[in-house]
Design a protein around this motif. Structure first.
Motif, short mmCIF file in Angstrom:
data_model
loop_
_atom_site.label_atom_id
_atom_site.label_comp_id
_atom_site.label_asym_id
_atom_site.label_seq_id
_atom_site.Cartn_x
_atom_site.Cartn_y
_atom_site.Cartn_z
N VAL A 130 4.34 -6.73 5.19
CA VAL A 130 4.79 -5.87 6.29
C VAL A 130 3.86 -4.67 6.45
O VAL A 130 3.52 -4.27 7.58
CB VAL A 130 6.24 -5.42 6.05
CG1 VAL A 130 6.65 -4.38 7.08
CG2 VAL A 130 7.19 -6.61 6.11
N LEU A 131 3.43 -4.09 5.34
CA LEU A 131 2.53 -2.94 5.43
C LEU A 131 1.19 -3.34 6.04
O LEU A 131 0.60 -2.58 6.82
CB LEU A 131 2.33 -2.33 4.05
CG LEU A 131 3.52 -1.58 3.44
CD1 LEU A 131 3.23 -1.19 2.00
CD2 LEU A 131 3.87 -0.36 4.26
N VAL A 132 0.69 -4.51 5.67
CA VAL A 132 -0.57 -4.97 6.26
C VAL A 132 -0.40 -5.14 7.77
O VAL A 132 -1.26 -4.73 8.56
CB VAL A 132 -1.03 -6.28 5.59
CG1 VAL A 132 -2.16 -6.91 6.39
CG2 VAL A 132 -1.48 -6.01 4.17
N LEU A 167 9.84 -8.85 -3.50
CA LEU A 167 9.73 -7.70 -2.62
C LEU A 167 8.30 -7.15 -2.57
O LEU A 167 7.85 -6.67 -1.52
CB LEU A 167 10.68 -6.60 -3.09
CG LEU A 167 10.73 -5.34 -2.23
CD1 LEU A 167 11.12 -5.68 -0.80
CD2 LEU A 167 11.69 -4.33 -2.81
N ALA A 168 7.59 -7.23 -3.69
CA ALA A 168 6.21 -6.76 -3.68
C ALA A 168 5.40 -7.51 -2.63
O ALA A 168 4.59 -6.92 -1.90
CB ALA A 168 5.58 -6.94 -5.06
N VAL A 169 5.61 -8.82 -2.53
CA VAL A 169 4.89 -9.62 -1.54
C VAL A 169 5.39 -9.29 -0.13
O VAL A 169 4.60 -9.11 0.80
CB VAL A 169 5.07 -11.12 -1.83
CG1 VAL A 169 4.41 -11.96 -0.74
CG2 VAL A 169 4.49 -11.45 -3.20
N ALA A 170 6.71 -9.20 0.04
CA ALA A 170 7.27 -8.93 1.36
C ALA A 170 6.81 -7.57 1.88
O ALA A 170 6.37 -7.44 3.03
CB ALA A 170 8.79 -8.99 1.30
N VAL A 171 6.90 -6.55 1.03
CA VAL A 171 6.49 -5.21 1.44
C VAL A 171 4.99 -5.19 1.75
O VAL A 171 4.54 -4.59 2.73
CB VAL A 171 6.84 -4.18 0.36
CG1 VAL A 171 6.18 -2.84 0.65
CG2 VAL A 171 8.35 -4.02 0.27
N GLY A 172 4.22 -5.85 0.90
CA GLY A 172 2.78 -5.89 1.14
C GLY A 172 2.43 -6.50 2.48
O GLY A 172 1.59 -5.96 3.23
N ALA A 224 -7.96 9.33 15.66
CA ALA A 224 -8.19 9.59 14.23
C ALA A 224 -6.91 9.38 13.43
O ALA A 224 -6.91 8.77 12.36
CB ALA A 224 -8.71 11.01 14.04
N GLY A 225 -5.78 9.89 13.96
CA GLY A 225 -4.52 9.74 13.24
C GLY A 225 -4.12 8.30 13.11
O GLY A 225 -3.66 7.85 12.04
N ALA A 226 -4.29 7.51 14.20
CA ALA A 226 -3.91 6.09 14.14
C ALA A 226 -4.79 5.33 13.16
O ALA A 226 -4.32 4.47 12.41
CB ALA A 226 -3.99 5.47 15.54
N LEU A 227 -6.10 5.61 13.18
CA LEU A 227 -7.00 4.93 12.24
C LEU A 227 -6.66 5.27 10.79
O LEU A 227 -6.64 4.40 9.92
CB LEU A 227 -8.45 5.31 12.55
CG LEU A 227 -9.06 4.67 13.80
CD1 LEU A 227 -10.44 5.25 14.07
CD2 LEU A 227 -9.15 3.15 13.62
N LEU A 228 -6.42 6.56 10.53
CA LEU A 228 -6.07 6.97 9.17
C LEU A 228 -4.76 6.35 8.75
O LEU A 228 -4.60 5.86 7.60
CB LEU A 228 -6.00 8.49 9.08
CG LEU A 228 -7.33 9.24 9.17
CD1 LEU A 228 -7.10 10.73 9.38
CD2 LEU A 228 -8.16 9.00 7.91
N SER A 229 -3.78 6.36 9.65
CA SER A 229 -2.48 5.76 9.35
C SER A 229 -2.62 4.28 9.09
O SER A 229 -2.03 3.73 8.15
CB SER A 229 -1.53 6.00 10.53
OG SER A 229 -0.35 5.26 10.38
N GLY A 230 -3.43 3.59 9.93
CA GLY A 230 -3.64 2.17 9.71
C GLY A 230 -4.31 1.87 8.39
O GLY A 230 -3.94 0.93 7.68
N LEU A 232 -4.15 -0.34 2.99
CA LEU A 232 -4.42 -0.19 1.56
C LEU A 232 -3.14 -0.33 0.74
O LEU A 232 -3.14 -0.98 -0.33
CB LEU A 232 -5.08 1.16 1.29
CG LEU A 232 -6.55 1.28 1.69
CD1 LEU A 232 -7.03 2.71 1.55
CD2 LEU A 232 -7.41 0.36 0.84
N LEU A 233 -2.06 0.28 1.20
CA LEU A 233 -0.79 0.14 0.48
C LEU A 233 -0.36 -1.31 0.45
O LEU A 233 0.11 -1.82 -0.59
CB LEU A 233 0.28 1.00 1.14
CG LEU A 233 0.22 2.51 0.91
CD1 LEU A 233 1.23 3.22 1.79
CD2 LEU A 233 0.48 2.84 -0.56
N GLY A 234 -0.49 -2.00 1.57
CA GLY A 234 -0.12 -3.41 1.60
C GLY A 234 -0.98 -4.25 0.69
O GLY A 234 -0.48 -5.12 -0.05
#
Length: 601
Positions: A115-117, A108-113, A136-142, A147-149
């Motif tokens: 998908v987040l990327v 799951l760590a790989v799968a979630v990573g 700005a919001g889209a860039l920050l969200s991206g 980073l989480l991924g």
């Protein structure tokens, strides 16, 4: 997680089923994400269900908000199929969790990573056609998603904590954003006081900034953990041709450390020893001698054979590898040892510098390591050591010292043992295990014990001893040394655990219980024995030590038992402890051949 406001408007969420789907899904996401992030360790079943629900919610939110604007504003940059792909990817990951629960945590760590990327890339692409606060919001969200991924994919120690926190944070943020997007999609309404005082775009950007800050904190923790991990170098690799005879010096080199005084000389050594099952292996250690025991006019130094306290159970946890490793193993009085003209021979134990496994709280194996380190130290060319030895040990090493006294006469009759000082010794592994739930980070020591026995004894299986929801936690905890930064993750995990790691309420049954009993050092110790204990010890409790001493006395063995009021586990052996002058005086008496005291009635 991903510019939901822009997507909500583009998808026409001003009303209808799509808006309500987004609102309901997002409302579900908020508590699910919070539970995953804050309480991920109740059981594997809860984790699997929570992660699966969270991924489904994320997938539904992506699918609901995935339609491009009617005027094609986003379609030119991000085709509709890619938004749908993100939603399908989350749903596929949820399916993996449900259908493949065995390896869920690592997979799951790989799968979630991944998908987040993907989600982050889509947000960054969408930002190219947005403007103002939307961009700005889209860039920050991206950036947050990327980073989480990346953290999920590259965290140096992939654990249940990473999966739970990353998925939980992702679901929580997506839920909060989704609720906000659905509410704003209702159309004209009377603005609230807050809405009159702050622009909606600014609030959205502030939320994205907060999410990014949390993510950057997680990344910083990961980098800090990675840099705080220590690995053995080539010195610890066993040579191709290793003799079967225990106690042979294989390799040595000068050792420099701030812990070694200027008027002393130190070496790290690699030597042969014996495992619990009798097979040969190699171990590492340190030899520190006063200057008077070196050179052409060297005077042989009496030897204190030191058995260190718990540092971990994996290669990299050896005192000779760790910075300030002697202190990590609770040797705080090296200066005092050297000032008496004694040399210190300190085993690392097999499996902490050298290849594992490390036989944690396995008495005979530890005793072999102690005795063979003394033998190997005598093969050093640059130091003169006498044939007189006293064994000291604290905590794990205290149990090792007791076992050294028991097996020494048969295993190493050439090592003259004049005394054994066991300081807050782990004299009864079963009693220690029973008390661990009362210790704030007891789960960490339980992990060491479970891993140590499972890798040492063929009849002890980790999946029969540790409950399913804690198996990955135990295995990951066992990979961290007490002196490295990553142990903070273990400590947090231990504090968050809602129940013991054991499969059964009574873990003392079966092969595991039998092996625990076998490692109580109950045999005769011909050398004079000192057992020292702090009355305020929170790990090895004084009452348990009293029982052990009473049993030895009842068996007819002599014991010099000393208690130190108000001292906790480590405080007992710190430099300012009242034990230290007593221990030095007791050791002088052993080298002088004076009769020992006996506390037994």
């Amino acid at each position: 997680m991903t510019g939901l406001d822009a997507r909500a408007r583009a998808a026409g969420l001003g009303g209808g089923a799509r808006r309500w789907t987004l609102l309901v899904g997002s409302l579900v996401a908020v508590p699910v994400g919070a539970v995953l992030a804050l309480r991920p360790f109740v059981s594997l079943a809860v984790l699997v269900v929570g992660v699966a629900v969270g991924l489904v919610v994320l997938g539904v939110v992506r699918l609901v908000t995935g339609r491009p604007a009617a005027d094609g504003a986003t379609a030119d940059v991000v085709p509709s199929r890619w938004w749908w792909l993100a939603g399908v990817a989350y749903l596929a990951a949820a399916l993996v969790v449900v259908l493949w629960p065995g390896p869920t945590i690592r997979v799951l760590a790989v799968a979630v990573g991944a998908v987040l990327v993907l989600d982050g890339v889509l947000d960054v692409l969408a930002a190219q056609r947005a403007s103002g606060s939307g961009r700005a919001g889209a860039l920050l969200s991206g950036a947050t998603s990327l980073l989480l991924g990346a953290l999920a994919l590259a965290w140096p120690d992939v654990t249940v904590l990473v999966v739970a926190v990353l998925v939980g944070v992702s679901v929580l943020f997506a839920g909060l954003r989704g609720v906000a997007a659905a509410v704003r999609g209702r159309g004209p309404h009377r603005p609230t006081r807050w809405e009159r005082r702050a622009r909606p775009g600014a609030r959205r950007v502030a939320g994205e900034v907060a999410a990014l800050v949390v993510t950057l904190a997680l990344v910083a923790v990961g980098i800090g953990i990675d840099r705080g991990t220590h690995q053995p170098d080539d010195f610890y690799a066993a040579p191709a041709d290793v003799p079967d005879e225990p106690g042979r010096l294989l390799r040595s080199e000068p050792f420099a450390s701030t812990e070694v005084p200027a008027d002393a000389t130190a070496w790290r050594i690699l030597y042969t020893t014996t495992r619990e099952d009798g097979t040969p292996t190699v171990a590492s250690g340190l030899v520190v001698a006063p200057r008077a025991a070196t050179g052409a006019d060297a005077r042989p130094a009496d030897v204190v054979a030191w058995a260190h306290g718990t540092t971990g159970v994996t290669p990299g946890c050896a005192p000779s590898v760790l910075p300030d490793g002697l202190a990590a193993g609770a040797m705080f009085v090296l200066d005092d040892v050297l000032a008496q003209g004694w040399a210190l021979v300190a085993t690392d134990y097999a499996g902490l510098g050298t290849d594992g496994p490390h036989a944690y709280l396995v008495g005979r194996a530890a005793a072999y390591d102690v005795l063979d380190a003394v033998r190997a130290a005598h093969e050093l060319d640059d130091v003169a050591l006498s044939d007189r030895n006293v064994a000291w040990g604290h905590s794990q090493g205290g149990g090792a010292a007791l076992w050294t006294g028991i097996v020494g006469p048969q295993y190493a009759p050439d090592v003259e043992l004049l005394g054994v000082a066991a300081l807050a010794p782990a004299s009864n592994p079963s009693a220690l295990l029973a008390h661990l739930p009362e210790v704030s980070v007891g789960a960490l020591f339980a992990a060491y014990l479970a891993q140590g026995y499972a890798t040492t004894y063929p009849d002890v299986r980790l999946d029969e001893v540790v409950r399913p929801g804690a198996r990955v936690i135990v295995q990951e905890m066992a990979q961290r040394c007490l002196a490295e930064r990553g142990v903070v993750v273990s400590a947090l995990t231990a504090l968050l655990l809602d129940q013991p790691v054991w499969e059964h309420a009574d873990p003392y049954t079966g092969a595991f219980g039998e092996r625990l009993d076998q490692n109580v050092p109950s045999g005769p110790i011909p050398a004079p024995l000192l057992v020292a204990q702090g009355t305020a010890d929170s790990i090895v409790v004084a009452s348990s030590q009293d029982e052990y001493v009473d049993e030895r006395c009842s068996a007819g063995y002599a014991v010099d038992h000393r208690s130190y009021a108000g001292l906790d586990h480590v405080a007992l052996v710190e430099a300012d402890s009242p034990l230290v002058p007593d221990l030095l005086a007791w050791t002088h008496e052993r080298f002088a051949g004076e009769p020992p005291a006996d506390s037994c009635p």
